[in-house]
Design a protein around this motif. Structure first.
Motif: not given
Ligand code: PLP
Length: 463
Positions: A372-377, A438-456
């Motif tokens: 999910a976080l491929a490409g992130f540090d 695992r499915s709760a983790l997958a949902r949470a990761l989606e939310v994190i990736v989505e939040a990171l995709s927006h400029n602050m």
């Protein structure tokens, strides 16, 4: 009234030298949290520099996050925000929240059932019941110490039961170590980011914390030596196997250098091993390298469950009586019933089965994070609970944490782990093991990736 006057190095511009001197004084505890920096004009006169030089220096220190300027009142060394940070990390749960803020083992479907079986076993054992009712004395806890020792040896950690003390978990082990080794106003060194529990405990015992830099090989031993020279400390708290929150492991080379320095300068080592990794992922424990000056803190919280409040600490025999006295002063003794449950669980083989399952589950969850976080540090360690995510671009940890909380995902900001006035990196700790499945983790990761995709959006407007 006398004012604090720093000694300035002769190198470089004056404002930088002054800023550097102030930062050093804060990091070494010479300027305590809450202390007011001298009024700018008075300091300028005392140092023979212009007020502009002092203003620029104060602005630099403020940028580093160590002080805050209050209009009309002065500039103050920031008070530690860890208590607040810690309580936010363990804030109240709310409906729909996926809480990846707390450090919990992955939920196993049979944990409760095993506990139930052990309780039935104990309730049918009159001797165990009698022991659970009576005041526990250290010599009546010999069986518990033996069970812990056997299990630790089986896990590849050589320990002698006579060097062990049963505790109410890792936090209890840490507070006992601090109270046995240090007195109020003594200095305790730790990595610049550290476990919030030790920061709170140090504050409660009125200890001064010294923040030591670290990198991807662990604590910077050369910097530690310099800190010790400037402001000697009595003990160092470290997490060599799995640094909380960054997951860094102390390299073997640094372990050797650290132990040599501790011997040369004569300071104690408090080795926190609460996060238990697979044997092949661990290095040489510090207590094996320097048994005469290391207290090793272990707990079953990350294997069996934090609610059991059971653990063990290993210390050189010369120190054990002091630790026992501290324990008696705090609570007389840990509840024998809890030690009995933990001990039977460890001895039964069920703990090993649970742990093997846990390591497999963590592998799967870590793979999910990597994908999910491929490409992130992002940083993780084999058998560890956390993903340490260094935020990209202009993202700010405090804002991201707030945004995620609104979207139903809780994570811990780096700020919660800052020792003293260490400037917080823009990073978050994601406890991937804490998701209910695992499915709760997958949902949470989606939310994190989505939040990171927006400029602050910029938060502060100036006119
Ligand atoms: C590094 C570290 N040490 C100690 C503890 C406290 O352990 P316990 O729950 O057994 O008190 C924790 C808990 O999260 C931890 O992460």
């Amino acid at each position: 009234m006398t004012i604090w006057i720093p000694e300035l190095s002769q190198d470089g511009p004056r404002y930088r030298a002054l800023a550097h001197a102030i930062e050093r004084a804060i990091d070494d505890g010479e300027l305590a949290p809450g202390a007011r920096l001298p009024p700018q004009r008075r300091l300028a006169d005392a140092l023979g520099v212009t007020v502009g030089t002092v203003t620029r220096a104060y602005a630099l220190v403020e940028q580093s996050g160590r002080v805050s300027a209050q209009v009309g009142s002065g500039t103050y060394v920031k008070t530690e925000q860890t208590a607040e940070g810690f309580s936010r990390v363990i804030g109240t749960p709310h409906e729909g929240l996926v809480d990846l803020g707390m450090s919990l083992p992955p939920p196993h479907p049979e944990r409760q059932a095993i506990l139930g079986r052990l309780l039935s076993e104990i309730s049918a054992d009159p001797a165990a019941l009698e022991q659970a009712i009576d005041y526990p004395l250290d010599d009546t806890m010999a069986t518990h110490r033996q069970r812990y020792a056997d299990w630790l040896v089986h896990q590849g950690l050589t320990v002698d039961p006579d060097e062990l003390l049963i505790t109410q978990g890792g936090m209890n082990g840490i507070t006992l170590a601090l109270s046995a080794l240090l007195s109020p106003n003594d200095r305790l060194a730790a990595e610049a980011l550290s476990y919030p529990g030790v920061i709170s405990a140090a504050r409660q015992q009125s200890l001064k914390m010294i923040a030591v830099p670290f990198d991807d090989e662990g604590i910077d031993v050369a910097a530690l030596a310099v800190r010790h020279e400037r402001t000697p400390f009595k003990a160092l708290y470290v997490m060599p196997e799995h640094h909380n929150p960054t997951t860094v492991q102390l390299s073997e080379k640094r372990r050797g250098a650290l132990v040599a320095l501790a011997r040369e300068r004569d300071f104690w080592l408090i080795e926190d091993a609460v996060m238990h990794l697979p044997q092949e992922a661990r290095g040489t424990p510090l207590y094996q390298l320097a048994p005469e000056r290391t207290i090793f803190v272990f707990s079953v919280a990350k294997i069996l469950g934090g609610g059991l409040r059971s653990g063990v600490m290993r210390a050189p025999t010369a120190l054990l009586e002091r630790l026992r006295i501290s324990l008696r002063n705090q609570c007389w003794a840990p509840p024998a019933l809890m030690a009995e449950i933990a001990g039977r669980w460890l001895a039964s083989g069920e703990a090993d089965r649970l742990l093997s399952w846990q390591f497999e589950e963590l592998k799967v969850r870590q793979a999910m994070v990597s994908e999910a976080l491929a490409g992130f540090d992002v940083h993780m360690r084999c058998g560890g609970f956390y993903a340490w995510l260094v935020l990209p671009g202009e993202h700010r940890a405090a804002m991201l944490v707030e945004t995620l909380e609104h979207k139903g995902v809780r994570v811990a900001p780096a700020e919660a782990f800052c020792v003293g006035s260490t400037a917080a990196p823009q990073a978050i700790r994601i406890c991937l093991s804490a998701a209910p499945d695992r499915s709760a983790l997958a949902r949470a990761l989606e939310v994190i990736v989505e939040a990171l995709s927006h400029n602050m959006p910029p938060r502060w407007q100036t006119v």
